[in-house]
Design an enzyme around this catalytic site. Structure first.
Site, PDB file in Angstrom:
ATOM      1  CB  CYS A  29      26.169 -35.542 -30.088  1.00 16.96           C
ATOM      2  SG  CYS A  29      25.186 -34.925 -28.822  1.00 16.96           S
ATOM      3  CB  CYS A  54      24.826 -32.332 -31.108  1.00 21.27           C
ATOM      4  SG  CYS A  54      25.756 -32.876 -29.522  1.00 21.27           S
ATOM      5  CG  ASP A  55      25.097 -33.518 -34.276  1.00 20.72           C
ATOM      6  OD1 ASP A  55      24.881 -32.300 -34.610  1.00 20.72           O
ATOM      7  OD2 ASP A  55      26.030 -34.138 -34.573  1.00 20.72           O
TER       8      ASP A  55
END
Ligand code: NAP
Length: 306
Positions: free
Chosen positions: A133, A136-137
């Site tokens: 992701c 997300c990261d």
């Protein structure tokens, strides 16, 4: 605990949330079961630029707006990790915590899950440099060299997203052509931070005991193995349907996708499939929401006839 509804929707991505809007607005007592945050793949998508009427928005924003909308007509949002669905006059939806929900109809909208590379070093480094992701990261890897695996739409779009943080993004593809749509390919052209490595597959992920330190790749033409020093690896090599809990129902094709008719109904009457989980050609937010609406509308008519 046993609870009864007219309709249970499994999965709160765009398909499930659209089904919830249509079903609850039509007056069905509806529950939407989800084991994570609502939004599905939208939550992992940086930018949406093909949702009609909105030229550009963030995936998470669209997810939030859809979620708010999906509950205003009375649909309940319920935590549940479904492990089995059983057919019958009342269909049973069984969760891993022992809760059993009953409904006259069930819409499965569980989407797909990311495929793993299945190479040494992958599993143990999830969360330590291996991520599925970018949204997300990605921000953890500011000014660093990142590797993205895959040449489809997801890989290229997320690689482009990652260039805002990274010093360099290597896209590793196993052929010498991309699978992604031409317009998506155009989006990474002339981006000086992107470096495409062709004819190569990842074979091992190395770490220093705390985090990822390198990706080993093999050239499929020469069999030569080389190492890229990196702390961040984002595999985007495709998706598999999240349907293991349906294996007892004979509603899946050879690849695990749900087979449905024009009403999004499977051959088991009253059990529907909607969105990416269905065997079809085009997996998009608009096609998922369309399926959700069609399934909910048909479920409504079926339930009223009962
Ligand atoms: P995908 O289109 O199936 O692409 C997967 C990519 O990973 C391909 O380049 C494939 O290579 C490569 N690959 C597969 N297994 C591999 C392995 N073991 N090692 C190395 N590389 C491997 O998957 P996706 O990009 O996740 O997209 C899934 C669906 O969602 C598609 O239908 C896509 O169009 C759709 N989608 C659409 C959009 C959009 O319209 N904006 C955005 C995202 C996703 P080969 O090409 O050599 O097979």
């Amino acid at each position: 605990m046993e609870r009864q509804y007219d309709l249970i929707i499994i999965g709160a991505g765009p398909a499930g949330m659209s089904a919830a809007i249509y079903a609850s607005r039509a007056g069905l007592k509806t529950a939407m079961l989800e084991m994570g945050a609502p939004g599905g793949k939208l939550l992992k998508t940086a930018e949406i630029s093909n949702w009609p009427g909105i030229k550009e928005t963030e995936g998470a924003k669209l997810a939030y707006d859809m979620f708010e909308h999906s509950t205003i007509f009375g649909a309940e949002y319920v935590y549940g990790n479904v492990v089995k669905v059983e057919d019958g006059e009342w269909k049973k939806v069984i969760c891993d915590d022992g809760n059993v929900y009953e409904a006259k109809a069930v819409i499965v909208a569980t989407g797909t899950q990311e495929r793993m590379l299945n190479i040494p070093g992958e599993q143990e480094n999830v969360g330590r440099g291996v991520s599925y992701c970018a949204v997300c990261d990605g921000a953890f890897f500011k000014d660093q060299e990142i590797c993205v695996i895959g040449g489809g739409n997801s890989a290229l779009e997320e690689a482009k997203y990652l260039t805002q943080f990274a010093s360099k993004v290597n896209i590793i593809i196993r052929r010498d052509v991309f699978r992604a749509d031409v317009i998506v390919q155009e989006g990474i052209k002339n981006n000086e931070k992107i470096n495409v490595i062709t004819n190569s597959v990842p074979v091992e992920i190395k770490d220093d005991g705390k985090k990822v330190s390198a990706l080993c790749i093999k050239n499929v033409k020469t069999d030569e193995i080389s190492e890229i020093a990196t702390n961040a690896i984002f595999p985007y090599i495709g998706l598999d349907p999240a349907t293991s809990f349906l294996s007892g129902l004979d509603v899946l094709d050879d690849y695990g996708y749900m087979v449905v008719d024009d009403n999004c109904e499977t051959k088991v009457k009253g059990i529907y499939g909607a969105g990416d989980v269905v065997a079809k050609k085009l997996r998009q937010v608009v096609t998922a929401t369309s399926d959700g609406a069609i399934a909910a509308q048909h479920a409504f008519h079926r339930i009223k006839q009962l």
